[in-house]
Enzyme design. Structure first.
Site, PDB file in Angstrom:
ATOM      1  N   HIS A 215      -3.535   4.710   4.467  1.00 38.63           N
ATOM      2  CA  HIS A 215      -4.671   3.765   4.503  1.00 38.63           C
ATOM      3  C   HIS A 215      -5.879   4.390   3.799  1.00 38.63           C
ATOM      4  O   HIS A 215      -6.491   3.782   2.932  1.00 38.63           O
ATOM      5  CB  HIS A 215      -5.017   3.420   5.946  1.00 38.63           C
ATOM      6  CG  HIS A 215      -6.297   2.652   6.085  1.00 38.63           C
ATOM      7  ND1 HIS A 215      -6.423   1.356   5.643  1.00 38.63           N
ATOM      8  CD2 HIS A 215      -7.507   3.002   6.567  1.00 38.63           C
ATOM      9  CE1 HIS A 215      -7.666   0.946   5.868  1.00 38.63           C
ATOM     10  NE2 HIS A 215      -8.334   1.938   6.424  1.00 38.63           N
TER      11      HIS A 215
ATOM     12  N   TYR B 100       3.639   5.548  11.709  1.00 39.23           N
ATOM     13  CA  TYR B 100       3.920   4.135  11.984  1.00 39.23           C
ATOM     14  C   TYR B 100       4.820   3.429  10.977  1.00 39.23           C
ATOM     15  O   TYR B 100       5.135   2.269  11.176  1.00 39.23           O
ATOM     16  CB  TYR B 100       2.607   3.355  12.148  1.00 39.23           C
ATOM     17  CG  TYR B 100       1.632   3.492  10.988  1.00 39.23           C
ATOM     18  CD1 TYR B 100       1.800   2.753   9.825  1.00 39.23           C
ATOM     19  CD2 TYR B 100       0.551   4.366  11.061  1.00 39.23           C
ATOM     20  CE1 TYR B 100       0.914   2.878   8.774  1.00 39.23           C
ATOM     21  CE2 TYR B 100      -0.343   4.491  10.016  1.00 39.23           C
ATOM     22  CZ  TYR B 100      -0.164   3.748   8.868  1.00 39.23           C
ATOM     23  OH  TYR B 100      -1.039   3.878   7.828  1.00 39.23           O
TER      24      TYR B 100
ATOM     25  N   ARG C  49       0.868  -1.176   0.000  1.00 42.78           N
ATOM     26  CA  ARG C  49       0.000   0.000   0.000  1.00 42.78           C
ATOM     27  C   ARG C  49       0.904   1.225   0.000  1.00 42.78           C
ATOM     28  O   ARG C  49       1.439   1.606   1.039  1.00 42.78           O
ATOM     29  CB  ARG C  49      -0.859  -0.030   1.264  1.00 42.78           C
ATOM     30  CG  ARG C  49      -2.064   0.901   1.266  1.00 42.78           C
ATOM     31  CD  ARG C  49      -2.601   1.083   2.689  1.00 42.78           C
ATOM     32  NE  ARG C  49      -1.752   2.005   3.424  1.00 42.78           N
ATOM     33  CZ  ARG C  49      -1.600   2.006   4.743  1.00 42.78           C
ATOM     34  NH1 ARG C  49      -2.220   1.128   5.488  1.00 42.78           N
ATOM     35  NH2 ARG C  49      -0.807   2.890   5.333  1.00 42.78           N
TER      36      ARG C  49
HETATM   37  C1  LIG Z   1     -14.993  -5.440  10.981  1.00 42.90           C
HETATM   38  C2  LIG Z   1     -14.165  -4.215  10.801  1.00 42.90           C
HETATM   39  N1  LIG Z   1     -13.325  -3.828  11.782  1.00 42.90           N
HETATM   40  C3  LIG Z   1     -12.585  -2.720  11.654  1.00 42.90           C
HETATM   41  C4  LIG Z   1     -12.671  -1.954  10.536  1.00 42.90           C
HETATM   42  C5  LIG Z   1     -11.841  -0.691  10.402  1.00 42.90           C
HETATM   43  N2  LIG Z   1     -10.830  -0.899   9.372  1.00 42.90           N
HETATM   44  C6  LIG Z   1     -11.053  -0.512   8.105  1.00 42.90           C
HETATM   45  S1  LIG Z   1      -9.852  -0.998   7.083  1.00 42.90           S
HETATM   46  C7  LIG Z   1      -8.974  -1.710   8.322  1.00 42.90           C
HETATM   47  C8  LIG Z   1      -7.687  -2.392   8.017  1.00 42.90           C
HETATM   48  C9  LIG Z   1      -7.867  -3.423   6.963  1.00 42.90           C
HETATM   49  O1  LIG Z   1      -6.638  -3.969   6.617  1.00 42.90           O
HETATM   50  P1  LIG Z   1      -6.498  -5.014   5.428  1.00 42.90           P
HETATM   51  O2  LIG Z   1      -7.511  -6.092   5.600  1.00 42.90           O
HETATM   52  O3  LIG Z   1      -5.087  -5.411   5.381  1.00 42.90           O
HETATM   53  O4  LIG Z   1      -6.923  -4.203   4.128  1.00 42.90           O
HETATM   54  P2  LIG Z   1      -6.224  -2.902   3.513  1.00 42.90           P
HETATM   55  O5  LIG Z   1      -6.875  -1.718   4.156  1.00 42.90           O
HETATM   56  O6  LIG Z   1      -4.782  -2.980   3.758  1.00 42.90           O
HETATM   57  O7  LIG Z   1      -6.568  -2.929   2.055  1.00 42.90           O
HETATM   58  C10 LIG Z   1      -9.649  -1.558   9.535  1.00 42.90           C
HETATM   59  C11 LIG Z   1      -9.162  -2.026  10.836  1.00 42.90           C
HETATM   60  C12 LIG Z   1     -13.561  -2.385   9.527  1.00 42.90           C
HETATM   61  N3  LIG Z   1     -13.718  -1.686   8.404  1.00 42.90           N
HETATM   62  N4  LIG Z   1     -14.293  -3.498   9.683  1.00 42.90           N
END
Ligand SMILES: Cc1ncc(C[n+]2csc(CCOP(=O)(O)OP(=O)(O)O)c2C)c(N)n1
Ligand SMILES: [Mg+2]
Lengths: 357, 405
Positions: free
Chosen positions: B306, B315, B302
């Site tokens: 985020h 971080y 990425r």
């Molecule tokens: C059930 C849930 N918990 C927390 C969140 C908040 N949140 C949104 S994205 C994220 C991180 C997701 O990481 P990853 O699965 O690696 O996907 P990326 O964002 O890197 O594409 C979090 C904690 C959420 N959207 N859904």
């Protein structure tokens, strides 16, 4: 607001442990900062308090409520958890059984549902099932409510699900001083507490009196479950909690200026158990009650308030209890949320309708 | 297509892009650091993985991916199609840049950037056929593009005018899923239905390294395996879940997890568009042939925050960012095209023009999007009329100024 608020200014917060006697005196702090300071005091006061959740460590939480805690208390007590809400609450239960006081952060309201079983079937019931042998002093912090222009699942008001569940306590803070005190009281509670934080008010500031920070009071949770009059008035009563307390106060302001009405505002603070004494006392004087929250109306906190006030103060009422709430639809896309959320106009319309009876 | 093998060598120096969770090769691969993707230095943990494919006995007869000639899966690519993959990636990156700037200007409430993940998304997205069904998370703008979803419809969600503005059935592309991991179960159920209906297609579900910790995802692995559903789990390991590094989610390599659930998995260089295309084509073919699910872990990065609400300087190090910058998937494909003499000036110039026009139009269409009709917030709460909602709608409509509806 309850008495004995124990607050430090910014200097105390950043000064690494010095809590009182700051020369600069009180400075306004945000609600988020007040929570941060409250958490810090609770962790300093009790080594069994641990903070856990997604992004709470290095990042300090997406709202920075846990900012600096990792640095001060270390990785064993400030835990960046894997991305799994059911596990956050489920493991908190196990930790609590070992004598810890976990403070779980759920990143946004809409992400508490994967933990629903752990909260409703496990956390809420183990004390009862064990005939009182097990105590689960777990605090679950949830930023809740809308109004920040967010994408889906970031603006919800899930309180009714938890109020409906015996064994849980549910509270919502509305201002920095309460936030600071209530989070510490919640952590001291031997019962599980769902702690709702009004996310669109995180950045609102207030001067909070400096004083002894976080000294345990004789009654560990003293005052946590009491509601409070946020503005005195004589003509009608508005009841809100969390983010809508500010909206009610604004409505009372406008009503006084434009209509010459004196509206009393009660901040519920505790949603389960409810402390309706201040509400009943107010209604006995004003005869009119409007309850305001962002959550939908169907089977909601306002439904409970209306039912109980009708039972207990029926002959004082000049009009039916009215409600101003989110609609019974899913939370709409951000560009429509201003229509969905209770605002000053909708509250004053309800007040007018109440006076129309 | 000639020369695909060399081409893949070129794209991934050393040609080491894949490891396979299979009984036959695990130990050997685990001991051979060169067999793992060059982006990760830790050797994989957990030797002794079970046989690939559901229902295999010891030493099962299923081919492992190392037995499969991956270049065969992209051998039919013409030069134009190869350039087409590049064009997709260029346009999608530009969409991302435009969206980021629209957010800064207040036209979008938020944006989740896919920068750095173009190869994983275009490679896998272009492997899909009309009978296939894709289930995205919230960052799959590149896959949306490949499925013919209007980029403006994707922007609309982030602008806050609707919650999902395309027809999943029309595009074979489900709505975005913001609740991390939930879509993996939907994909599993959808694939169960596809199998029952004897659909010629397969499903693919996108999720992240962070999502791999959610219960839903692990439950989906179990179900998909037990019912041998035609489903490709496509995990984009972009190294971060907001502020948490991938190692906070898993002590094993993510792709190794499939073994415990009894189905095969592949790790692929997610910044190599051809490798992603080849692996996804293979995985889809396996699924369509009734051999059950496959997990693909696309190792990528990425490159941005985020979302626009995030500050990654809190971080992660600039050194890490810099290291991944050198593996930018667009540079990789450009290098390859140039080496094959496919980056003629004229064609490149035309693409640049097309990209500018695309961005310009996308911006104009985004800023012109009106706020929805306020009463529309009461639409489609349920299929059948709900009296409470209907009453609230009428009361609400009565409060609106004449101009507002
Ligand atoms: C059930 C849930 N918990 C927390 C969140 C908040 N949140 C949104 S994205 C994220 C991180 C997701 O990481 P990853 O699965 O690696 O996907 P990326 O964002 O890197 O594409 C979090 C904690 C959420 N959207 N859904
Ligand atoms: Mg990730």
């Amino acid at each position: 607001m309850t008495s004995g608020a124990v607050i430090a200014g910014e200097q105390a917060a950043d000064g690494g442990g010095q809590r009182t006697g700051e020369p600069a005196g009180p400075v306004p702090i945000t609600l988020a900062k007040a929570l941060n300071l409250g958490l810090r005091s609770a962790m300093a006061a009790d080594p069994k308090v641990i903070v856990m959740g997604e992004d709470v460590g290095t990042l300090g939480g997406v709202f920075r409520v846990t900012d600096g805690l990792l640095k001060e208390f270390g990785e064993a007590r400030v835990i960046d958890t894997p991305l799994a809400e059911s596990a956050i609450v489920g493991t908190a239960i196990g930790l609590a059984m070992r004598g810890y006081r976990p403070v779980c952060e759920i990143q946004f309201d809409g992400f508490v549902y994967p933990a629903f079983d752990q909260i409703v079937s496990q956390l809420a019931k183990l004390h009862y099932r064990s005939a009182g042998r097990i105590r689960l002093p777990v605090t679950i912090r949830i930023p809740f409510g809308g109004g920040i222009g967010a994408v889906e699942h970031h603006s919800e008001s899930p309180e009714a699900y938890f109020c409906h569940t015996a064994g849980l306590k549910v509270v919502a803070c509305s201002n920095p001083a309460d936030a600071h005190q209530m989070i510490q009281q919640a952590i001291r509670s031997d019962d599980p507490v769902i702690f709702l934080e009004p996310k669109r008010r995180y950045w609102e500031k207030a001067v909070v009196d400096p004083g002894s920070l976080g000294e345990p009071s004789p009654d560990a949770t003293g005052g946590l479950h009491s509601s409070a009059v946020a503005r005195a008035g004589t003509d009608a009563t508005l009841v809100g909690y969390g983010p809508t307390v500010r909206t009610c106060l604004d409505a009372a302001e406008v009503s006084a200026a434009d209509d010459g009405r004196s509206l009393e505002v009660v901040d519920l603070r505790s949603l389960s158990p409810l402390d309706l004494e201040p509400v009943l006392a107010s209604v006995r004087r004003t005869g009119r009650l409007v309850v305001v929250h962002e959550a939908p109306s169907n089977v909601s906190v306002s439904a409970e308030v209306a039912a109980r006030v009708t039972e207990q103060a029926f002959y004082s009422l000049e009009a039916p209890v009215l409600r101003v709430t989110g609609f019974d639809t899913p939370y709409p896309p951000a560009r429509l949320e201003d229509h969905y959320l209770p605002d000053v106009d909708r509250i004053l319309d309800a007040v007018d309708r109440s006076f129309g009876y | 297509m000639r020369g695909v093998a060399e081409l893949m060598q070129l794209l991934t120096p050393g040609g080491h892009r894949i490891t396979v969770a299979s009984r036959a090769r695990t130990t050997e691969l685990a001991e051979s650091p060169t067999a793992t993707c060059d982006s990760r230095s830790d050797p994989p943990r957990g030797a002794g993985l079970p046989a690939a494919g559901p229902g295999n006995g010891p030493g099962g007869g299923e081919p492992t991916i190392v037995d499969i000639d991956l270049p065969v899966y992209v051998a039919d690519l013409t030069d134009d199609e190869l350039f087409g993959l590049y064009r997709d990636m260029v346009l999608v990156r530009r969409m991302d840049e435009e969206a980021t700037s629209l957010q800064r200007q207040g036209e979008l409430g938020l944006w989740a950037s896919l920068r750095g993940q173009e190869a994983a998304q275009v490679g896998s997205g272009r492997a899909l056929g009309p009978d296939d069904m894709a289930f995205p998370s919230y960052r799959e703008h590149g896959v949306a593009w490949c499925r013919g979803v209007d980029p403006a419809a994707v922007l609309a969600i982030f602008r806050g005018v609707n919650l999902g503005g395309w027809d999943p059935a029309e595009h074979g592309f489900a709505l975005y899923s913001i609740v991390v991991g939930a879509q993996t179960l939907h994909a599993t159920g959808y694939a169960m239905g596809m199998a029952q209906d004897r659909s010629p297609g397969a499903a693919i579900v996108y999720f992240g390294d962070g999502a791999s910790s959610e219960g839903d995802v692990n439950e989906a692995f179990g179900w998909a395996s037990v019912f041998a559903v035609p489903l490709v789990f496509f995990c984009q390991n972009n190294q971060w879940a907001i502020s948490e590094p991938a190692r906070r989610q898993s002590r094993t390599e993510i792709f190794h997890r499939a073994a415990g659930f009894g189905f095969p998995s592949v790790r692929v260089d997610g910044n190599d568009v051809l490798a992603c295309l080849a692996v996804t084509r293979w995985a889809l073919a396996t699924a369509r042939a009734g051999r059950g699910p496959v997990l693909v872990e696309a190792v990528t990065y990425r490159m941005g925050a985020h979302t626009t609400a995030d500050d990654p300087t809190r971080y992660r190090s600039s050194a890490e960012l810099e290291a991944w910058h050198r593996r930018d998937p667009l540079d990789r494909i450009r290098t390859h095209l140039a080496a094959r003499g496919l980056l003629a000036q004229e064609r490149d110039r035309r693409l640049a023009l097309e990209t500018d026009t695309f961005a310009h139009e996308l911006r104009a269409r985004c800023t012109a999007m009106p706020d929805p009709d306020p009463t529309s917030l009461f639409d489609h709460v349920q299929v059948t009329e709900n009296g409470l909602v209907a009453a609230q709608r009428s009361a609400f409509a009565a409060t609106l100024d004449p101009g507002e509806t």
